[in-house]
Design a protein around this motif. Structure first.
Motif, PDB file in Angstrom:
ATOM      1  N   ALA A 156       0.583  12.359  -9.270  1.00  0.00           N
ATOM      2  CA  ALA A 156       1.399  11.394  -9.698  1.00  0.00           C
ATOM      3  C   ALA A 156       0.719  10.028  -9.777  1.00  0.00           C
ATOM      4  O   ALA A 156      -0.187   9.884  -9.041  1.00  0.00           O
ATOM      5  CB  ALA A 156       2.569  11.032  -8.724  1.00  0.00           C
ATOM      6  N   ARG A 157       1.130   9.192 -10.780  1.00  0.00           N
ATOM      7  CA  ARG A 157       0.428   7.814 -10.863  1.00  0.00           C
ATOM      8  C   ARG A 157       1.214   6.792 -10.651  1.00  0.00           C
ATOM      9  O   ARG A 157       2.472   6.584 -11.100  1.00  0.00           O
ATOM     10  CB  ARG A 157      -0.209   7.929 -12.374  1.00  0.00           C
ATOM     11  CG  ARG A 157      -1.343   8.526 -12.373  1.00  0.00           C
ATOM     12  CD  ARG A 157      -1.736   8.586 -14.118  1.00  0.00           C
ATOM     13  NE  ARG A 157      -2.814   9.642 -14.102  1.00  0.00           N
ATOM     14  CZ  ARG A 157      -4.066   9.236 -14.214  1.00  0.00           C
ATOM     15  NH1 ARG A 157      -4.677   7.897 -14.047  1.00  0.00           N
ATOM     16  NH2 ARG A 157      -5.202  10.078 -14.374  1.00  0.00           N
ATOM     17  N   ALA A 158       0.914   5.808 -10.084  1.00  0.00           N
ATOM     18  CA  ALA A 158       1.628   4.636  -9.512  1.00  0.00           C
ATOM     19  C   ALA A 158       0.838   3.487  -9.498  1.00  0.00           C
ATOM     20  O   ALA A 158      -0.172   3.302 -10.245  1.00  0.00           O
ATOM     21  CB  ALA A 158       2.302   4.690  -8.320  1.00  0.00           C
ATOM     22  N   ASN A 159       1.200   2.649  -8.688  1.00  0.00           N
ATOM     23  CA  ASN A 159       0.480   1.211  -8.497  1.00  0.00           C
ATOM     24  C   ASN A 159      -1.126   1.192  -8.477  1.00  0.00           C
ATOM     25  O   ASN A 159      -1.672   0.682  -9.093  1.00  0.00           O
ATOM     26  CB  ASN A 159       1.169   0.193  -7.434  1.00  0.00           C
ATOM     27  CG  ASN A 159       2.588  -0.040  -7.762  1.00  0.00           C
ATOM     28  OD1 ASN A 159       2.835  -0.248  -9.155  1.00  0.00           O
ATOM     29  ND2 ASN A 159       3.316  -0.391  -6.870  1.00  0.00           N
ATOM     30  N   GLY A 160      -1.513   1.810  -7.398  1.00  0.00           N
ATOM     31  CA  GLY A 160      -2.667   1.865  -7.007  1.00  0.00           C
ATOM     32  C   GLY A 160      -3.513   1.656  -8.305  1.00  0.00           C
ATOM     33  O   GLY A 160      -4.683   1.663  -8.124  1.00  0.00           O
TER      34      GLY A 160
ATOM     35  N   VAL C  49      -4.719  -4.821  -6.772  1.00  0.00           N
ATOM     36  CA  VAL C  49      -4.933  -3.596  -5.989  1.00  0.00           C
ATOM     37  C   VAL C  49      -6.083  -4.129  -4.786  1.00  0.00           C
ATOM     38  O   VAL C  49      -6.768  -4.986  -5.125  1.00  0.00           O
ATOM     39  CB  VAL C  49      -5.604  -2.610  -6.876  1.00  0.00           C
ATOM     40  CG1 VAL C  49      -4.544  -2.127  -7.908  1.00  0.00           C
ATOM     41  CG2 VAL C  49      -6.625  -3.198  -7.912  1.00  0.00           C
ATOM     42  N   VAL C  68      -6.719   5.303 -10.961  1.00  0.00           N
ATOM     43  CA  VAL C  68      -5.789   6.234 -10.621  1.00  0.00           C
ATOM     44  C   VAL C  68      -4.371   5.842 -10.714  1.00  0.00           C
ATOM     45  O   VAL C  68      -3.410   6.617 -10.585  1.00  0.00           O
ATOM     46  CB  VAL C  68      -6.025   6.555  -8.898  1.00  0.00           C
ATOM     47  CG1 VAL C  68      -7.001   7.554  -8.646  1.00  0.00           C
ATOM     48  CG2 VAL C  68      -5.794   5.135  -8.193  1.00  0.00           C
TER      49      VAL C  68
END
Lengths: 160, 381, 268
Positions: A156-160, C49, C68
């Motif tokens: 899954a892709r999120a904020n990071g 980030v 990512v």
């Protein structure tokens, strides 16, 4: 420089540390030195598993080949590691190719000879099995870690 | 320094206190009745206070009820806490505008108000102190909070009417106010409706000095003591805090967490009403033309799924994990982090939980050896 | 919470999804940093980030970023000359000073080599203070290996072993295949005089630390670097809590004696 005897070489192998002197005497009778050039196949998939090896120098890869894709290296083995467990379990055939990636020196142990000695002396067989079980469990854990694909891209892709 | 000075004022005197504070430029924020609850909002006079109202509280229950007197502070605490002024639900951190290939960071707007808080309970003073430890007594003090906190005037009130969810006595925070205020009142209802006033700061003394008051008599002082003593004896709940951080740390796999997880809705109510919960997130906003951007800080809750998100999936994916995080932090690991409990015993999380989860009951259950919580056949699925 | 403006001075693609950005200050530079620490990188209007510092050259800070998610994607999309906001440096450092006089074993997995690189550079600059240095590096595939040229330079230093392994490879790869912990078998150490450093995915670090403790290295002499959701980086937003630890402030580098009990509890 004096060449060491198989008996002396076996005694140096960490893999055999839990065996008794008398065990090593017996094993030495089944062992011989083996040398492989870089790129040489040590054994191939489907061939009878009549030997196992204790690697002394160099590096060996376990490969699997499949049509339509490049050969895959499952794992590599180096000095003081055991090569080959299929000799323990019927029908005694190799499931992978073992290829010397470098000039490789090893002790080759004759499995037919060993299997006979283990059947005759179950106590020896048990001690040898214990040594192998440790190696196999250790490898299994490594394979599980490999399976985790810990460096893979997070699904899954999120904020990071 | 006039700290410790005691005087008595009446309701008109309190009105005068509020007026003086407003003249000094404070926004006076106090309790008032709205939508069936006592909430905090800007008030200008005692007429807006919840005169004659009390609050009937229990797990998952809150009702306003009429008192048989005209007390202004005759209730416990409502859903609001002062954190919504000091540590507001949304705060602009900075604003940026595009400038050629780069951008310019614009100065943050000055915090809007100097607040005077009217009617701060002892548990709430303690809660403000707890947030100070997190947001001010840090290597990087939070700018907005620190300014607002530094300028705030605290008019505290001893609690005479604890609610059914209250347990400040267990937490050692109340019901009497002991320090950290500018002025502290004790509302006295026997005989003349009046307030014993204690001075806690020069600012407090200055305000009191401008208001008509009389000296406190021994009778005033005795009655004030009695009010607080009686409140302390009427706590709705009790929390056994003995060895609590260790108990929690050693019971991270207690079956009770599964039990409470079957009830908890992860609605975040407890963290929103909690006066010490400080967690926040950030939000970026951009204008449609992409020329300006703002970065906002917003309240967040450890009960949300995204709170612990790491590489696209949450660390604490289950309700069990999230409730456990909240409770073990509040009552346990807070000690290691800040040298005190994160709970002040105000009871809001119990009252405002829609399913009535009661942390005092959860802790009591955790004290019992771990038996399988699903042993009740009705609960087995 | 207000960032300082930096500009992308250099940009180097390391892997298909990973870039190293060299950032130079537009205004006053941030405070000096130590290996192991991280900065918060803010991309205009997108978000912030947490990225470890992977090195520096004068005032230019290097950050090696893997794409990512939305935040890292925006940072990786920045071109040379473009601006971003920086806050930092935050967090704890690798205990390279405390490791003086000892042998050093470094286990790096995947992008985990980036936070360790400045520590390795520091060890090599102060080569005389350490015994043998073993750098064990794992990656998914041979093409996912970071800093390959620099690693071969490290291997040329006296008393430094660099061993590289990948989880899977085609037969064209002549190096090791297997998990990074399997390289421990190739290292001769006396566990009592070793300081270990591990950085990579959390599961990999757990096994790395176990491989070290199996060889007699005390958990207190092992550094690991943890990752958690970070929003504020100053222990005020609550997101990165792991038990009593604020990973942003007390970590990211923790000694394994501290980290192990925290890492072992599910959903902690």
């Amino acid at each position: 420089m004096k060449h060491k005897s198989i008996r002396e070489l076996l005694a140096e192998q960490p893999f055999f540390h839990d065996l008794r002197d008398s065990d090593l005497d017996l094993l030495a009778g089944c062992g011989e030195n083996a040398h492989f050039r870089a790129g040489e196949t040590i054994f191939g998939t489907g061939e009878p598993a009549d030997y196992f090896y204790l690697i002394r120098t160099g590096r060996v890869s376990l490969d699997i080949h499949a049509p339509g894709r490049a050969d895959i290296v499952i794992s590599t083995l180096g000095p003081d590691e055991v090569l080959g467990a299929s000799w323990l379990i019927p029908p005694y055939h190799w499931n992978f190719d073992a290829i010397a990636r470098e000039e490789t020196g090893a002790i080759r142990l004759d499995a037919t000879c060993l299997r006979g000695k283990c059947e005759d002396d179950p106590a020896l067989g048990y001690r040898l099995m214990k040594s192998f079980a440790q190696v196999i469990v250790d490898r299994l854990q490594r394979v599980r870690l490999q399976l985790l694909d810990v460096y893979g891209t997070p699904a899954a892709r999120a904020n990071g | 320094m006039a700290n410790g000075l005691r005087a008595v004022i009446d309701v008109d005197g309190l009105d005068e206190v509020i007026t003086r504070l407003r003249v000094q430029g404070f926004s006076t924020i106090g309790p008032t009745c709205r939508d069936g609850a006592i909430v905090y909002d800007e008030i200008e006079a005692t007429g807006e206070l919840p005169r004659g109202w009390a609050d009937d509280q229990d797990a998952g229950t809150y009702r306003l009820v009429r008192r048989d007197d005209e007390a202004l502070f005759g209730y416990a605490v409502g859903p609001h806490s002062w954190k919504q002024y000091l540590h507001p639900p949304g705060e602009l951190l900075f604003e940026v505008r595009r400038d050629g290939g780069g951008f310019v960071i614009e100065e943050r707007p000055e915090p809007k108000s100097r607040y005077a808080f009217i009617g701060v309970r002892a548990c709430e003073l303690a809660a403000i102190g707890v947030q100070d430890r997190v947001l001010v007594e840090s290597e990087h003090p939070a700018g907005g909070y620190s300014v607002r906190r530094g300028e705030a005037f605290l008019l505290a009130v001893d609690c005479g009417e604890p609610g059914g969810s209250c347990f400040c006595v267990s937490m050692g925070t109340g019901p009497g106010v002991s320090s950290g205020f500018d002025l502290a009142l004790t509302e006295l209802m026997s005989g003349e409706h009046r307030f014993l006033v204690r001075v806690g700061s020069d600012a407090g003394a200055a305000v009191l000095g401008e208001v008509a008051s009389r000296e406190a008599t021994g009778e005033d002082l005795a009655e004030a003591r009695r009010v607080v003593e009686m409140a302390g004896a009427r706590m709705g709940r009790h929390l056994d805090t003995d060895g609590l951080p260790v108990l929690l740390a050693e019971n991270l796999e207690h079956p009770r967490w599964d039990d409470v997880a079957r009830r908890c809705l992860t609605c975040t109510n407890c963290t929103l009403v909690c006066p010490t919960c400080f967690c926040s997130t950030v939000e970026d906003l951009t204008t449609l033309d992409g020329q300006r951007a703002q970065r906002w800080q917003r309240w967040d809750s450890c009960f949300t799924l995204g709170f612990s998100e790491l590489h696209g999936s949450p660390v604490r994916h289950s309700t069990r994990g999230r409730y456990r995080q909240w409770l073990t932090h509040k009552l346990g690991t807070w000690w290691e982090q800040f040298g005190e409990s994160g709970c002040v015993g105000c009871g809001r999380c119990i009252t405002w939980c829609p399913v009535g989860i009661d942390m005092t009951a959860e802790v009591a259950a955790l004290r019992r050896p771990g038996v399988d919580a699903s042993a009740n056949p009705e609960e087995v699925r | 919470m207000v960032p300082t403006r930096y500009r992308v001075a250099t940009k180097r693609q390391e892997l298909t999804d990973t870039w190293t950005l060299g950032l130079e200050p537009v205004d006053e530079p941030l405070e000096p940093w130590s290996p192991g620490q991280f900065n918060m990188l803010w991309a205009f209007g997108v978000g912030e980030v947490a990225i470890s510092i992977s090195g520096s050259e004068d005032d230019t800070l290097l950050h090696t970023v893997r794409r990512v998610g939305a935040g890292t994607e925006a940072v990786c999309a920045l071109a040379e000359g473009e601006m971003l906001g920086l806050r930092g440096p935050f967090g704890s450092r690798w205990r390279t000073v405390e490791a003086r006089g000892k042998d050093v074993v470094i286990l790096a997995g995947g992008i985990g080599l980036a936070p360790l690189r400045p520590a390795i550079r520091q060890l090599l600059l102060d080569r005389g203070s350490y015994g043998r240095i073993s750098i064990l590096v794992g990656a998914r595939h041979p093409e996912d290996l970071l800093f390959v040229e620099e690693m071969s330079r490290w291997a040329e230093s006296p008393g430094v072993d660099v061993e590289i392994t990948v989880d899977t490879a085609s037969s064209g790869w002549s190096g090791h295949v297997g998990v990074v912990t399997s390289l421990m078998d190739r290292v001769e150490i006396d566990g009592s005089s070793v300081h270990g450093f591990a950085c990579g995915p959390e599961v990999m670090m757990r096994f790395a630390a176990k491989a070290l403790t199996d060889r007699g290295v005390a958990p207190t002499a092992i550094d690991v670097s943890l990752e958690r959701n970070m929003k504020c980086a100053i222990a005020q937003c609550g997101h990165c809590q792991l038990g009593p630890t604020f990973v942003c402030r007390d970590g990211p580098v923790l000694d394994y004696a501290t980290a192990q009990p925290l890492m072992m509890v599910r959903e902690r």
